[in-house]
Design a protein around this motif. Structure first.
Motif, PDB file in Angstrom:
ATOM      1  N   THR A 110       0.874  -1.183   0.000  1.00 42.72           N
ATOM      2  CA  THR A 110       0.000   0.000   0.000  1.00 42.72           C
ATOM      3  C   THR A 110       0.902   1.222   0.000  1.00 42.72           C
ATOM      4  O   THR A 110       1.972   1.202   0.610  1.00 42.72           O
ATOM      5  CB  THR A 110      -0.898   0.064   1.257  1.00 42.72           C
ATOM      6  OG1 THR A 110      -0.047   0.128   2.391  1.00 42.72           O
ATOM      7  CG2 THR A 110      -1.829  -1.119   1.365  1.00 42.72           C
ATOM      8  N   PRO A 111       0.485   2.317  -0.700  1.00 38.31           N
ATOM      9  CA  PRO A 111       1.362   3.494  -0.798  1.00 38.31           C
ATOM     10  C   PRO A 111       1.898   3.930   0.562  1.00 38.31           C
ATOM     11  O   PRO A 111       3.086   4.223   0.703  1.00 38.31           O
ATOM     12  CB  PRO A 111       0.441   4.549  -1.408  1.00 38.31           C
ATOM     13  CG  PRO A 111      -0.577   3.765  -2.173  1.00 38.31           C
ATOM     14  CD  PRO A 111      -0.740   2.459  -1.460  1.00 38.31           C
ATOM     15  N   GLN A 112       1.014   3.929   1.568  1.00 36.94           N
ATOM     16  CA  GLN A 112       1.431   4.428   2.878  1.00 36.94           C
ATOM     17  C   GLN A 112       2.555   3.572   3.459  1.00 36.94           C
ATOM     18  O   GLN A 112       3.574   4.084   3.905  1.00 36.94           O
ATOM     19  CB  GLN A 112       0.214   4.413   3.809  1.00 36.94           C
ATOM     20  CG  GLN A 112       0.474   5.162   5.103  1.00 36.94           C
ATOM     21  CD  GLN A 112      -0.578   4.800   6.150  1.00 36.94           C
ATOM     22  OE1 GLN A 112      -1.590   4.205   5.834  1.00 36.94           O
ATOM     23  NE2 GLN A 112      -0.306   5.149   7.390  1.00 36.94           N
ATOM     24  N   ASN A 113       2.385   2.245   3.439  1.00 36.10           N
ATOM     25  CA  ASN A 113       3.386   1.365   4.031  1.00 36.10           C
ATOM     26  C   ASN A 113       4.683   1.368   3.228  1.00 36.10           C
ATOM     27  O   ASN A 113       5.777   1.315   3.792  1.00 36.10           O
ATOM     28  CB  ASN A 113       2.838  -0.068   4.139  1.00 36.10           C
ATOM     29  CG  ASN A 113       1.761  -0.155   5.195  1.00 36.10           C
ATOM     30  OD1 ASN A 113       1.722   0.681   6.109  1.00 36.10           O
ATOM     31  ND2 ASN A 113       0.892  -1.138   5.086  1.00 36.10           N
ATOM     32  N   ALA A 114       4.561   1.421   1.900  1.00 37.26           N
ATOM     33  CA  ALA A 114       5.758   1.451   1.067  1.00 37.26           C
ATOM     34  C   ALA A 114       6.575   2.695   1.370  1.00 37.26           C
ATOM     35  O   ALA A 114       7.798   2.633   1.540  1.00 37.26           O
ATOM     36  CB  ALA A 114       5.374   1.403  -0.405  1.00 37.26           C
ATOM     37  N   VAL A 115       5.892   3.836   1.486  1.00 34.78           N
ATOM     38  CA  VAL A 115       6.601   5.087   1.767  1.00 34.78           C
ATOM     39  C   VAL A 115       7.225   5.047   3.168  1.00 34.78           C
ATOM     40  O   VAL A 115       8.356   5.494   3.371  1.00 34.78           O
ATOM     41  CB  VAL A 115       5.640   6.294   1.615  1.00 34.78           C
ATOM     42  CG1 VAL A 115       6.272   7.562   2.188  1.00 34.78           C
ATOM     43  CG2 VAL A 115       5.305   6.491   0.146  1.00 34.78           C
ATOM     44  N   THR A 116       6.483   4.481   4.144  1.00 35.87           N
ATOM     45  CA  THR A 116       7.044   4.342   5.491  1.00 35.87           C
ATOM     46  C   THR A 116       8.384   3.620   5.437  1.00 35.87           C
ATOM     47  O   THR A 116       9.373   4.065   6.026  1.00 35.87           O
ATOM     48  CB  THR A 116       6.078   3.526   6.382  1.00 35.87           C
ATOM     49  OG1 THR A 116       4.827   4.189   6.408  1.00 35.87           O
ATOM     50  CG2 THR A 116       6.619   3.398   7.800  1.00 35.87           C
TER      51      THR A 116
END
Lengths: 398, 307
Positions: free
Chosen positions: A313-319
């Motif tokens: 998910t974009p959020q987890n990947a960016v994290t």
């Protein structure tokens, strides 16, 4: 009726028992971003109480992974680099093909193509997760003191090296005692001067290193002539620390060197620009640093798919990418690290390409030829050796 | 499972051949665990390796074919492998000679009547119990940082840089570390040999007015000939298999100038995906080692008989 209730209670109790014993998924990773993985997994386990993720961080990651694969006990998910080891495993049929999976569509096509060309087919044996990048690292204050702008062309780079030398500075640190260091050096130049089809052509016998890499070798030799006194006696840790302490103006490395530089000197003011390999517009080398591959023979395909979807998910990947300080591979992202600011436009415009080296056959040991060449200045010997070894390695593996 | 072999056993009605069979069984059971362990962890993998050497196996996966003797033929056309054999033999011969000379001299010193003899023996034995890798990394640091400073101070140009970064000098660093570490073990063997020499031989030589060199040539050296043989064979075998020192010091570099055969087998087999090809190289190398050891033993044994 009675039998129905009996059956349904039986079914319910079976369901209940399977829910109470969580499914275990094994996640194999090198030493990158371990704490962040742990955070993400604990979130995932909260959302999916019936799945438990076992994070395994073995020492000597590739060797341990190889022994596991030899024993047919491939971990459910492996996070590894898109390198020659990956090529070997993928060709050996160890990993699941994600080519038609929806998750692949979140990733910039260039990284997907990289994984395809590493294996040489349409299959995509992993989901690219983070990228790395190679460039020219420089000491901000020293360059300012010389009154020079960060070079964007090859002639400006050589002029800057000359100017630094004339000012009594060490223009460049090279750490050639570790042979692998010659690879990012070669990649940064070759990506701009050698056709991307080189590896396929060399295998087909339609081109040679002597033809295609002659210019790369010339530039490597010219740049190396501005290094510190004993480049072949300097190891990567020693040279990185020396550059961090301000002993030279320039350093040629990938972004993985930035944490090492800061570890050696937390106050180091350094930045990176696209490697000035030619006088035209220069492409930036960016390869898949970590990809998520899953075992083709996993016993829990549904749970693995769930975890893969969660991690991408974009959020987890960016994290995760922020934590390990790596350029993202997902569509619509650019590097966020301030020191990589000059690299942003290359990423935004898609002016990036995978490292040529990733397409070389495993067992070629190109780094040893470059290391020898930078030592004895014998370009012809190195290029002929590379051509001959390429043919030999192919003969042995088919 | 105790075997009583005294008269009471015989009088108890056990005939001699049966008793021997019982004894044989006992010894067999005593030897069995070692045989099984050796077979499972050594013989079986070795045979597997020999079988793989006739295939194009990558090390994993199930898609490999039988290719006959192809791997063996290719080793002889492989310049990198041939260079590794050359380097390994030169390295091993030089190191064997050096280590035996050094060990013999130190052993004679430690065998004479000096103060703190046992303490010194312990100190000289220390390198043997250190890990080769750790020693290698420490020397790696010394060659990179300390030696160049000393070299620059003395004004020696070739020593004022890291010698491990020069393909013409890197082997010296490896020989130095290998000999420094290996001498300890050979000193112990020579010491054991020196203690078997009866002292009255030296007394007789003193009466005849022999000098120290004559005593060494005509008494000491002939008397420890068997120990000299075993030291030469063991040192040669160990140095032909040199691996850890190279990993810790140069990684086979610069270029491939310090690649030994063992290092090449490991690197090509595990990093380079040439599992089967390097298995063939390993089989070939095994044969070479056996031949070298046999030749050495025969040649040196003949010397012993003459002595």
């Amino acid at each position: 009726m009675k039998r129905m209730t009996l059956l349904s209670t039986l079914a319910l109790s079976l369901l209940a028992s399977s829910a109470s014993a969580a499914t275990e998924i094994e996640f194999f990773v090198g030493n990158k971003g371990v704490d962040t993985w742990k955070q993400l997994f604990s979130q995932f386990e909260k959302q999916n109480p019936d799945i438990k993720v076992n994070l395994v961080v073995p020492p000597d990651f590739v060797a341990v992974l190889k022994t596991r694969i030899v024993k047919n006990k491939t971990p459910d998910i492996v996070a590894m680099g898109g390198d020659t080891n990956f090529k070997g495993f993928a060709e050996g049929g160890v990993f699941k093909d994600y080519a038609s999976d929806a998750l692949i569509r979140k990733v910039k096509p260039i990284y997907v193509q990289q994984l395809q060309s590493i294996v040489g087919g349409k299959e995509v044996y992993g989901i690219p997760y983070t990228a790395n990048t190679i460039g020219l690292i420089y000491n901000v204050d020293k360059l300012k003191a010389l009154g020079v702008q960060p070079p964007t062309t090859y002639s400006a780079f050589i002029a800057a090296l000359k100017k630094a030398k004339a000012a009594g500075q060490t223009p460049l640190t090279l750490t050639l005692k570790d042979a692998w260091v010659t690879l990012p050096f070669m990649n940064a130049i070759a990506v701009n001067t050698v056709p991307a089809t080189f590896a396929a052509q060399e295998t087909a016998g339609k081109t040679t290193f002597q033809k295609a890499y002659s210019g790369v070798a010339d530039k490597m030799l010219e740049i190396a002539s501005y290094s510190q006194a004993d480049p072949l006696g300097t190891s990567y840790p020693d040279g990185t620390a020396s550059f961090a302490r301000g002993n030279s103006v320039f350093y040629i490395q990938g972004d993985w060197a930035l944490p090492d530089i800061l570890a050696a000197n937390p106050g180091a003011k350094v930045a990176m620009v696209p490697f000035p390999a030619t006088d035209a517009r220069n492409k930036v080398v960016s390869s898949v640093d970590l990809l998520l591959a899953s075992s083709a023979s996993t016993r829990h395909p549904a749970e693995v798919a769930k975890l893969m979807a969660f991690l991408t998910t974009p959020q987890n990947a960016v994290t995760f990418q922020k934590a390990v300080n790596a350029p993202s591979v997902q569509i619509g992202t650019v590097p966020t690290d301030a020191r990589l600011a000059a690299m942003k436009s290359s990423y935004a415009s898609g002016n990036i390409e995978g490292a040529p080296f990733n397409l070389f056959p495993p067992g070629l040991s190109a780094e040893t030829f470059w290391q020898a060449m930078l030592q004895d200045k014998n370009k012809q010997k190195a290029l002929q050796g590379l051509d001959k070894t390429w043919a030999d390695v192919l003969k042995r593996s088919n | 499972m105790s075997v009583l072999s005294d008269d009471r056993q015989v009088s108890a009605g056990l005939t001699a051949p049966r008793k021997r069979r019982r004894q044989d069984l006992t010894f067999l059971f005593m030897a069995l665990p070692a045989v099984i362990l050796f077979f499972v962890f050594h013989t079986y993998p070795a045979v597997q390796g020999i079988l793989y050497s006739f295939t194009n196996f990558k090390g994993f996966g199930n898609n490999y074919d039988f290719v006959g003797l192809r791997n063996y033929v290719q080793i002889f056309q492989d310049e990198r492998a041939m260079a590794a054999y050359r380097f390994t033999f030169l390295f091993a011969i030089l190191s064997t000679v050096l280590v035996n000379a050094v060990a013999l001299v130190i052993a004679i010193g430690l065998n004479s009547n000096i103060r703190f003899r046992n303490t010194l023996r312990a100190i000289y034995f220390l390198p043997n119990i250190l890990s080769v890798l750790i020693v290698g990394f420490i020397f790696n640091y010394l060659f990179a940082n300390l030696v160049p400073k000393i070299g620059a101070g003395l004004g020696i140009a070739s020593l004022s840089k890291n010698i491990l970064g020069d393909p013409h000098l890197a082997w010296i660093g490896i020989v130095f570390v290998a000999v420094w570490q290996a001498a300890a073990f050979n000193i112990i063997l020579y010491l054991a040999g020196l203690q078997t020499i009866p002292y009255d031989l030296y007394e007789a030589a003193d009466i005849d007015g022999a000098g120290p060199w004559q005593k060494f040539r005509n008494i000491t050296f002939p008397m420890i000939a068997a120990f000299f043989t075993i030291n030469m064979v063991l040192a040669m075998k160990a140095f032909l298999q040199v691996f850890d020192q190279i990993v810790a010091l140069t990684g086979g570099g610069p270029g491939t100038s310090t690649e030994s055969v063992s290092f090449l087998i490991y690197k090509g087999g595990f990093d380079g995906g040439q599992f089967a090809y390097q298995s063939a190289n390993a089989v070939l190398f095994f044969i070479v080692l056996v031949v070298v050891s046999l030749l050495q033993t025969r040649f040196l044994h003949r010397r012993e008989v003459e002595a």
